[in-house]
Enzyme design. Structure first.
Site, PDB file in Angstrom:
ATOM      1  N   ASP A   1       0.848  -1.193   0.000  1.00 51.79           N
ATOM      2  CA  ASP A   1       0.000   0.000   0.000  1.00 51.79           C
ATOM      3  C   ASP A   1       0.882   1.242   0.000  1.00 51.79           C
ATOM      4  O   ASP A   1       2.002   1.204  -0.519  1.00 51.79           O
ATOM      5  CB  ASP A   1      -0.942  -0.045   1.214  1.00 51.79           C
ATOM      6  CG  ASP A   1      -2.304   0.544   0.914  1.00 51.79           C
ATOM      7  OD1 ASP A   1      -2.373   1.765   0.684  1.00 51.79           O
ATOM      8  OD2 ASP A   1      -3.302  -0.201   0.900  1.00 51.79           O
TER       9      ASP A   1
ATOM     10  N   HIS B   1      -3.856   6.357   3.167  1.00 51.25           N
ATOM     11  CA  HIS B   1      -4.546   5.154   2.695  1.00 51.25           C
ATOM     12  C   HIS B   1      -3.985   3.890   3.341  1.00 51.25           C
ATOM     13  O   HIS B   1      -4.735   3.038   3.849  1.00 51.25           O
ATOM     14  CB  HIS B   1      -4.427   5.074   1.175  1.00 51.25           C
ATOM     15  CG  HIS B   1      -5.234   3.988   0.531  1.00 51.25           C
ATOM     16  ND1 HIS B   1      -4.789   2.685   0.411  1.00 51.25           N
ATOM     17  CD2 HIS B   1      -6.459   4.018  -0.055  1.00 51.25           C
ATOM     18  CE1 HIS B   1      -5.699   1.968  -0.209  1.00 51.25           C
ATOM     19  NE2 HIS B   1      -6.724   2.750  -0.508  1.00 51.25           N
TER      20      HIS B   1
ATOM     21  N   SER C   1     -11.066  -0.752  -1.101  1.00 49.99           N
ATOM     22  CA  SER C   1      -9.825  -0.759  -0.316  1.00 49.99           C
ATOM     23  C   SER C   1     -10.114  -0.902   1.167  1.00 49.99           C
ATOM     24  O   SER C   1      -9.304  -1.444   1.915  1.00 49.99           O
ATOM     25  CB  SER C   1      -9.044   0.540  -0.535  1.00 49.99           C
ATOM     26  OG  SER C   1      -8.399   0.549  -1.776  1.00 49.99           O
TER      27      SER C   1
END
Length: 836
Positions: A176, A253, A619
């Site tokens: 990620d 994120h 996600s």
């Protein structure tokens, strides 16, 4: 005479001699360009070579050749030798200066990534020993309540000793954007909360330190952290202030995803001074291994694959992939055989459970980007929690909206003056008369300060918000600069209703996402506004009040498939040829999920400075399943990835909290319809049942090879060239793969297949098999009941017969009901035809 002529032909004037020499030089230069293509645009290419990765070379694996031997340390000599061979291939095939090697893929498979021109890539493609050359088209990024929503505290957590032990001994790898190491969700105090076990074979404690990521970052909770940037550095001009070259998460994120799966339990979520509850990951005691491969300025598949390769070498138990290609390979390559899917195949071969985001291109069909049966693709759903907000108009009408802001003056009960943004502009202003300036409240200089001070301003969703050039952060900046008392962000009839994503705004605000409600506001406003004969604004006595938007409600119908969640059916190429694999596999919460974040938040100014964020996307759904898989792995350490995947799939439920079939969001906004397996997969994940499924359906690397070899339109030579394994045992049809579902994209007349089960319970159990056939078919099962002992196997023969041609897929299921209360569901998805 001849001699004289000969002498004369060689004697030229000095000017002609110079011209000839220049001509020869230019010719040589042109030839040089033709040969070496120094002027060609360069791209990143991923190259797959013959020969196994180190993990699967002779002596590097266990006897069944499917998993890495946890007792064997791969020597640095093998790694160096492999890299040297890659360098040798490039040096012998390509000219100096025509390329730059970015990564050597050594562990899962044998290959490398290289930055070079198309002509040089063609040279590589034609070399003996090169199996695949694929251009890198980039990679993209795809909670306080969800543990309760999934009943973890009273279910599987209890069986594992509570949240203080749930996930202990399991390592989850995250490919990620990195991690925020100082976040309380990733803190670890060995004196207060010591880890009690280490079931994992994880072998790496290496941390790459750098900016914002000091040596103390790997603290026992975070057990390893690495970053991969060679691809990004070759593809784009990285900005050192945001593209941090360390495992630190500048986006937010990666931190969000990691905390959903494995964040510490009971972490207070406080944003703008408001307490929103306590956050816990699905497996709060699992360890975290970080593999940063995504950067704000751009991400590449080369970095993602390199990160996955390292994760497999480190022997993570679970691999979470919420970043990757967001569309099929553009060159007609089989979706199952692009480098990303091949990487996940070899990760599965190495014994790693891989969970992948299904994509965010819903609600349109065949938009899933999780293609392969060896990776679990996760779709996103809502939960029962919402944050309702209300707008009170001066005429007494109340409209529903979305917000995470506090109320307006007088706790939202005192009316304040309204003004439409375009009515509050400076007269004869020099600004551009575009939606950005006149409708979207993006620029303070466009407004007359006297007309907006202490008023609620109506800002309109318009062109800039669809192109991404406008933002809520700019509205907030304008509001603060000019002293708005609040703002209303309304849908635009020209663009239609939208699905709102509420942010924790620091001033009273509300999002009105439905066009019909926006028209109500407009009508009320115009009824209370005076204009001249040209329609120019004079004054308005329209009033409104913005209510509280930070108090959660837990009354919504749920789960519902989120609008953005990508849908099946699965496809095998960019021409959208249908594949006989159910995608997405399952559904998990992914809509408005609170989790850890990075205060730097370089891509979203609205969230800058916050330690937590509420985000939506597949996600966010993916780490829910990753964390649940970690719990199952902890409870059942001998289970293979396919057994875990089967347990999650066959125990998922297709019913919502009303006891009805799960619904799916669609267009127009607000529309719901009964979902199909191409929207919700097998259903919403049920972790407490998945931990004790009764039966599982195993499928391993050799089965996936047989699946690939059975695909129509793909030669066996291609399979051998790509994955290095011959098609010795091909299935008759792709749907013969022992998946916990049956998907047939063209059922002509009839079809037979078999599913094989293993009893993972500790008692002998008798199962009764029943079926709800898809429309247009009959389904025969044999046997219709069976008794199976612990660790015993049982085959179920399935035959589908078509009695009516259907224009679209139809769906059904096989249900195996055990006398010890186990229920095993096999989803059926077929497109029946009487035409052979």
């Amino acid at each position: 005479m001849a001699k004289g002529n000969s002498v004369t032909s060689m004697v030229l004037p000095s000017s002609l001699t110079l011209l000839l020499m220049m001509s020869i030089f230019i010719s040589i230069f042109v030839i040089s360009i033709t040969c070496f293509h120094d002027d060609e645009e360069r791209h990143i290419y991923l190259v797959l070579l013959e020969g196994d990765g180190i993990a699967f070379q002779k002596g590097s694996h266990s006897q069944d050749s499917t998993t890495i031997d946890p007792n064997r340390l791969i020597s640095s000599y093998l790694r160096e030798e492999t890299e040297a061979k890659h360098d040798e291939i490039l040096q012998s095939a390509l000219e100096d200066g025509s390329y730059k090697k970015l990564h050597s893929f050594k562990h899962m498979f044998n290959g490398f990534s290289v930055h070079t021109s198309r002509s040089q890539a063609t040279r590589l493609r034609n070399l003996a020993g090169v199996k695949l050359v694929q251009r890198d088209n980039g990679a993209k990024l795809m909670t306080t309540h969800t543990p309760q929503f999934l009943s973890l505290p009273t279910g599987i957590w209890t069986q594992l000793g509570g949240p203080a032990h749930a996930g202990d001994g399991v390592v989850i790898g995250f490919v990620d954007s990195g991690i925020n190491p100082t976040h309380p969700s990733f803190a670890y105090d060995p004196n207060l909360h010591p880890f009690t076990s280490n079931l994992s074979s994880f072998s790496s404690a290496e941390c790459q330190f750098g900016p914002f990521f000091p040596a103390s970052s790997c603290n026992g909770k975070i057990v390893s952290a690495k970053f991969f940037s060679a691809g990004a550095q070759a593809a784009v001009n990285l900005n050192a202030s945001v593209d941090i070259l360390s495992p630190f998460d500048a986006e937010g994120h990666g931190s969000h995803v990691a905390s959903i799966a494995a964040g510490n339990g009971g972490v207070p979520v406080v944003v703008n001074g408001v307490f929103y509850g306590k956050a816990s990951g699905m497996a709060p005691r699992a360890r975290i291994a970080v593999y940063k491969a995504a950067y704000p300025s751009g991400s590449t598949l080369a970095d993602v694959v390199a990160a996955m390769d390292q994760a497999v070498s480190d022997r993570v138990d679970i691999l979470t992939v919420s970043v990757g290609p967001d569309e099929p390979p553009p060159d007609g390559t089989l979706t199952f055989l692009n480098m990303f899917e091949v990487a996940m195949l070899f990760a599965r071969k190495a014994g790693v459970f891989v969970v992948q985001a299904a994509g965010n291109k819903g609600p349109y069909p065949s938009t899933v980007v999780s293609f392969s049966p060896w990776a679990m693709g996760v779709g996103a759903s809502t939960t029962d929690r919402t944050y309702p907000a209300h707008l009170l108009l001066g005429n007494g009408q109340v409209l529903d909206g979305a917000s995470l802001s506090g109320p307006g003056f007088g706790n939202g009960k005192v009316l304040q003056k309204l003004v439409l943004a375009k009515d509050a502009l400076k007269k004869n202003g020099t600004f551009q008369h575009t939606p950005e300036y006149i409708e979207e409240c993006q620029h303070p200089e466009a407004f007359d300060p006297n007309l907006v001070f202490a008023r609620i301003v109506i800002c309109t969703c318009s062109y800039g918000f669809y192109t991404g050039t406008s933002s809520f952060a700019a509205i907030v900046d304008t509001a603060r600069t000019l002293g708005f008392s609040g703002f209303i962000y309304v849908a635009n009839p020209r663009y239609g209703s939208y699905k709102p994503q509420a942010y924790p705004f620091a001033l009273p605000s509300i999002l009105i996402s439905r066009v019909d409600d926006a028209k109500v506001i407009s009508q009320y406003y115009e009824e209370h506004t005076k204009r001249d004969e040209r329609g120019n604004f004079i004054e308005s006595d329209a009033m409104a009040a913005i209510g509280e938007g930070r108090v959660a409600s837990f009354t919504e119908r749920s789960p519902v498939v989120s609008l953005f969640s990508s849908r099946g059916p699965d496809i095998s190429n960019n021409r959208k040829s249908l594949a006989d694999v159910l995608k997405p596999d399952v559904l998990a919460p992914g809509d408005q999920i609170w989790a850890a974040y990075s205060p730097m938040s370089v891509s979203n100014p609205m969230l800058r400075g916050h330690e937590f964020a509420i985000l939506s996307g597949t996600s966010m759904a993916t780490p829910h399943v990753a964390g649940i898989a970690a719990l199952i792995k902890q409870y059942n350490p001998s289970w293979t990835p396919s057994m875990i995947a089967s347990a999650i799939t066959t125990t998922s439920t297709k019913f919502d909290n009303l006891g009805e079939n799960i619904m799916a969001e669609s267009y127009p906004i607000g529309t719901l319809h009964s979902s199909t397996p191409f929207e919700c997969g097998a259903g919403i994940v049920n972790p407490n049942r998945a931990n004790d499924p009764g039966l599982v359906l195993p499928s391993e690397f050799a089965d996936y090879v047989s699946f690939l070899c059975s695909l129509p339109g793909i030669g066996q030579d291609t399979i051998l060239a790509t994955i290095g394994v011959p098609c010795n045992q091909s299935f008759s049809d792709p749907y013969d793969l022992n998946l916990p579902s049956v998907t047939i994209s063209s059922l002509r007349g009839s079809a037979s297949m078999r599913r094989t089960f293993i009893n993972v319970g500790n008692k002998t159990e008798t199962y009764l098999a029943t079926v709800m056939p898809p429309f247009g078919t009959t389904v025969d099962l044999s046997p219709t009941w069976f008794t199976i002992s612990p660790q015993g196997t049982q085959d179920l023969n399935i035959r589908l017969n078509v009695y009516a041609t259907m224009k679209n897929f139809s769906f059904g299921e096989i249900v195996l009901t055990g006398n010890l209360n186990h229920i095993v569901r096999i989803t059926l998805s077929v497109l029946p035809s009487l035409i052979y």
